[in-house]
Design an enzyme around this catalytic site. Sequence first.
Site, PDB file in Angstrom:
ATOM      1  N   ASP A 101       0.753  -1.145  -0.075  1.00 25.04           N
ATOM      2  CA  ASP A 101      -0.074  -0.024   0.093  1.00 25.04           C
ATOM      3  C   ASP A 101       0.933   1.389  -0.079  1.00 25.04           C
ATOM      4  O   ASP A 101       2.165   1.208   0.261  1.00 25.04           O
ATOM      5  CB  ASP A 101      -0.767   0.012   0.984  1.00 25.04           C
ATOM      6  CG  ASP A 101      -2.277   0.775   1.049  1.00 25.04           C
ATOM      7  OD1 ASP A 101      -2.576   1.426  -0.074  1.00 25.04           O
ATOM      8  OD2 ASP A 101      -3.145   0.745   1.924  1.00 25.04           O
ATOM      9  N   GLU A 102       0.305   2.413  -0.291  1.00 32.06           N
ATOM     10  CA  GLU A 102       1.118   3.661  -0.266  1.00 32.06           C
ATOM     11  C   GLU A 102       1.507   4.074   1.127  1.00 32.06           C
ATOM     12  O   GLU A 102       2.602   4.670   1.309  1.00 32.06           O
ATOM     13  CB  GLU A 102       0.511   4.579  -1.330  1.00 32.06           C
ATOM     14  CG  GLU A 102      -0.529   5.606  -0.526  1.00 32.06           C
ATOM     15  CD  GLU A 102      -1.986   4.921  -0.409  1.00 32.06           C
ATOM     16  OE1 GLU A 102      -2.120   3.795  -0.195  1.00 32.06           O
ATOM     17  OE2 GLU A 102      -2.967   5.948  -0.678  1.00 32.06           O
ATOM     18  N   ASP A 105      -1.360   4.791   7.720  1.00 32.16           N
ATOM     19  CA  ASP A 105      -1.827   5.803   8.360  1.00 32.16           C
ATOM     20  C   ASP A 105      -2.275   5.431   9.896  1.00 32.16           C
ATOM     21  O   ASP A 105      -1.756   5.574  10.558  1.00 32.16           O
ATOM     22  CB  ASP A 105      -2.735   6.528   7.605  1.00 32.16           C
ATOM     23  CG  ASP A 105      -3.360   7.661   8.146  1.00 32.16           C
ATOM     24  OD1 ASP A 105      -2.967   8.182   9.313  1.00 32.16           O
ATOM     25  OD2 ASP A 105      -4.101   8.459   7.563  1.00 32.16           O
ATOM     26  N   THR A 108      -5.465   0.466   9.704  1.00 33.81           N
ATOM     27  CA  THR A 108      -6.540  -0.342   9.850  1.00 33.81           C
ATOM     28  C   THR A 108      -6.801  -1.128   8.692  1.00 33.81           C
ATOM     29  O   THR A 108      -7.251  -2.390   8.677  1.00 33.81           O
ATOM     30  CB  THR A 108      -7.713   0.728   9.932  1.00 33.81           C
ATOM     31  OG1 THR A 108      -7.609   1.504  11.111  1.00 33.81           O
ATOM     32  CG2 THR A 108      -9.027  -0.078  10.069  1.00 33.81           C
ATOM     33  N   THR A 109      -6.353  -0.521   7.373  1.00 32.43           N
ATOM     34  CA  THR A 109      -6.538  -1.503   6.196  1.00 32.43           C
ATOM     35  C   THR A 109      -5.524  -2.456   5.945  1.00 32.43           C
ATOM     36  O   THR A 109      -5.834  -3.657   5.683  1.00 32.43           O
ATOM     37  CB  THR A 109      -6.502  -0.462   4.942  1.00 32.43           C
ATOM     38  OG1 THR A 109      -7.368   0.582   5.126  1.00 32.43           O
ATOM     39  CG2 THR A 109      -6.641  -1.225   3.708  1.00 32.43           C
ATOM     40  N   TRP A 163      -0.154   9.731  -8.520  1.00 38.09           N
ATOM     41  CA  TRP A 163      -1.136   9.429  -9.114  1.00 38.09           C
ATOM     42  C   TRP A 163      -2.641   9.558  -8.677  1.00 38.09           C
ATOM     43  O   TRP A 163      -3.726   9.325  -9.295  1.00 38.09           O
ATOM     44  CB  TRP A 163      -1.231   7.700  -9.004  1.00 38.09           C
ATOM     45  CG  TRP A 163      -0.787   7.210  -7.680  1.00 38.09           C
ATOM     46  CD1 TRP A 163      -1.814   6.915  -6.394  1.00 38.09           C
ATOM     47  CD2 TRP A 163       0.591   6.993  -6.804  1.00 38.09           C
ATOM     48  NE1 TRP A 163      -1.249   6.828  -5.398  1.00 38.09           N
ATOM     49  CE2 TRP A 163       0.180   6.457  -5.651  1.00 38.09           C
ATOM     50  CE3 TRP A 163       1.628   7.028  -7.421  1.00 38.09           C
ATOM     51  CZ2 TRP A 163       1.198   6.031  -4.938  1.00 38.09           C
ATOM     52  CZ3 TRP A 163       2.715   6.551  -6.517  1.00 38.09           C
ATOM     53  CH2 TRP A 163       2.506   6.331  -5.144  1.00 38.09           C
TER      54      TRP A 163
END
Length: 181
Positions: A101-102, A105, A108-109, A163
């Site tokens: 992922d980028e 934060d 959670t994801t 992006w």
Amino acid sequence: MAEKQHYSYNYIHSLIAASVLNKFDEAPGVIVAISGGGLIPARMLRTLLKARFGVTVPIRVVGLMLYDDDTEEISKDGVQRLQWPTPQEFGASLKSALVVDEVDDTRTTLQYAIEHLRKDLPSVSLGVFVVHDKQKPKRGVLPADVKYLAAAEVEDFWIVYPWDAVDIADHEKKARAQGLA
């Protein structure tokens, strides 16, 4: 939260390239890109892993969404699962998978992805790679046996990736002005 930070493609590529050289001992069996932000870093990572280890790592995409792009806030519904490959789509002889992922934060994801991959692929070694790890308390937790790699640690500010830009020339101008090109 501080001002928005704009990163150029070149800057992101350089961070990922340095990570492949300094943080990877081997290539994973599959890259699991979290759609939205993880797609382009996953593709960059694939190219750089092939250059270093001589193997083409397949990419599978999981569709997860936590932030509402319109409000730039966490969705009141939590992680939303939009797309998920079947266990067979990952491959029968898979030994390791790397979730990409980028940004980390709230975590959670990433926690959601790891928990659900564990259910679908119980014998597969799992890892995580993010371009940016925000230095702040996390809501999510990753198991201790999940290898965690971040290309860079950053303060807690809103990151604008190339992006996500509508006007790439303006985005690159902002990135250069912030020293992030």
